[in-house]
Design a protein around this motif. Structure first.
Motif, PDB file in Angstrom:
ATOM      1  N   PRO A  79     170.297  26.163  72.369  1.00 62.57           N
ATOM      2  CA  PRO A  79     169.960  25.594  73.837  1.00 62.57           C
ATOM      3  C   PRO A  79     171.358  25.134  74.330  1.00 62.57           C
ATOM      4  CG  PRO A  79     169.531  23.925  72.076  1.00 62.57           C
ATOM      5  CD  PRO A  79     169.986  25.271  71.370  1.00 62.57           C
ATOM      6  N   GLY A  80     171.141  24.693  75.886  1.00 66.47           N
ATOM      7  CA  GLY A  80     172.360  24.390  76.633  1.00 66.47           C
ATOM      8  C   GLY A  80     172.670  23.021  75.863  1.00 66.47           C
ATOM      9  N   ASN A  81     172.956  22.294  76.984  1.00 64.43           N
ATOM     10  CA  ASN A  81     173.336  20.789  76.864  1.00 64.43           C
ATOM     11  C   ASN A  81     172.320  19.779  76.120  1.00 64.43           C
ATOM     12  OD1 ASN A  81     175.963  21.499  77.815  1.00 64.43           O
ATOM     13  ND2 ASN A  81     174.995  21.243  79.984  1.00 64.43           N
ATOM     14  N   THR A  82     171.111  20.380  76.048  1.00 66.53           N
ATOM     15  CA  THR A  82     170.156  19.393  75.612  1.00 66.53           C
ATOM     16  C   THR A  82     170.223  19.333  74.090  1.00 66.53           C
ATOM     17  OG1 THR A  82     168.625  21.335  75.088  1.00 66.53           O
ATOM     18  CG2 THR A  82     168.475  19.901  77.236  1.00 66.53           C
ATOM     19  N   VAL A  83     171.104  20.019  73.240  1.00 67.17           N
ATOM     20  CA  VAL A  83     171.194  19.789  71.927  1.00 67.17           C
ATOM     21  C   VAL A  83     171.650  18.468  71.826  1.00 67.17           C
ATOM     22  CG1 VAL A  83     173.570  20.817  71.689  1.00 67.17           C
ATOM     23  CG2 VAL A  83     172.043  20.913  69.792  1.00 67.17           C
ATOM     24  N   VAL A  84     172.674  17.986  72.508  1.00 68.46           N
ATOM     25  CA  VAL A  84     173.187  16.566  72.505  1.00 68.46           C
ATOM     26  C   VAL A  84     172.057  15.465  72.069  1.00 68.46           C
ATOM     27  CG1 VAL A  84     173.462  15.761  74.652  1.00 68.46           C
ATOM     28  CG2 VAL A  84     175.182  15.016  73.187  1.00 68.46           C
ATOM     29  N   LEU A  85     170.799  15.836  72.677  1.00 63.55           N
ATOM     30  CA  LEU A  85     169.422  14.731  72.523  1.00 63.55           C
ATOM     31  C   LEU A  85     169.430  14.437  70.839  1.00 63.55           C
ATOM     32  CD1 LEU A  85     167.147  16.109  75.125  1.00 63.55           C
ATOM     33  CD2 LEU A  85     168.703  14.062  75.236  1.00 63.55           C
TER      34      LEU A  85
END
Length: 143
Positions: A79-85
């Motif tokens: 996934p894009g930037n949502t992996v940081v969630l």
């Protein structure tokens, strides 16, 4: 009329239900996302399972499971930037559970965790620096 708080089990399992859908949707919409397969969807759910036990797991196992989850997500789903969630939810819960000194130690752990999650999957110095900076700010903001 007084509003009742949701049951604790609902709070514990909410990220396990919501985050996989966010990861899958981001991977489908992202240009760098992997093709959607049943294995990728299962991966999204499996990496979120430790979040259901985030109030009961000690720090070390939680950190190990979250870092492994980020690797697995990036490897299979990308996934894009949502992996940081994923680390944000874990870090928030760990910081909420302990005192200020321990929360600062948890914040310090974010640095190698973000580096380990970004460096193997990024390309180009500018892009890598941007991802590291953004993910660190988001994770430290959760503390």
């Amino acid at each position: 009329m007084t509003r009742r708080a949701p049951p604790q089990w609902a709070i514990d399992w909410a990220p396990v239900v919501l985050l996989p859908a966010v990861f899958v949707l981001d991977a489908v919409l992202s240009a760098s996302g992997k093709p959607l397969t049943p294995l990728n969807v299962i991966c999204g759910v499996v990496v979120c399972l430790p979040l259901a036990a985030r109030r009961r797991l000690p720090i070390a196992p939680m950190i190990a499971l979250i870092i492994a989850g980020v690797f697995l997500l990036m490897l299979l789903l990308h996934p894009g930037n949502t992996v940081v969630l994923l680390p944000m939810v874990a870090v928030f819960e760990l910081a909420r559970r302990y005192d200020r000194r321990r929360a600062q130690q948890i914040a310090a752990i974010c640095v190698p965790g973000v580096l380990a999650g970004v460096l193997p999957f990024s390309s180009g110095l500018e892009h890598t620096a941007d991802l590291i900076g953004r993910n660190l700010i988001l994770c430290l903001g959760a503390v």
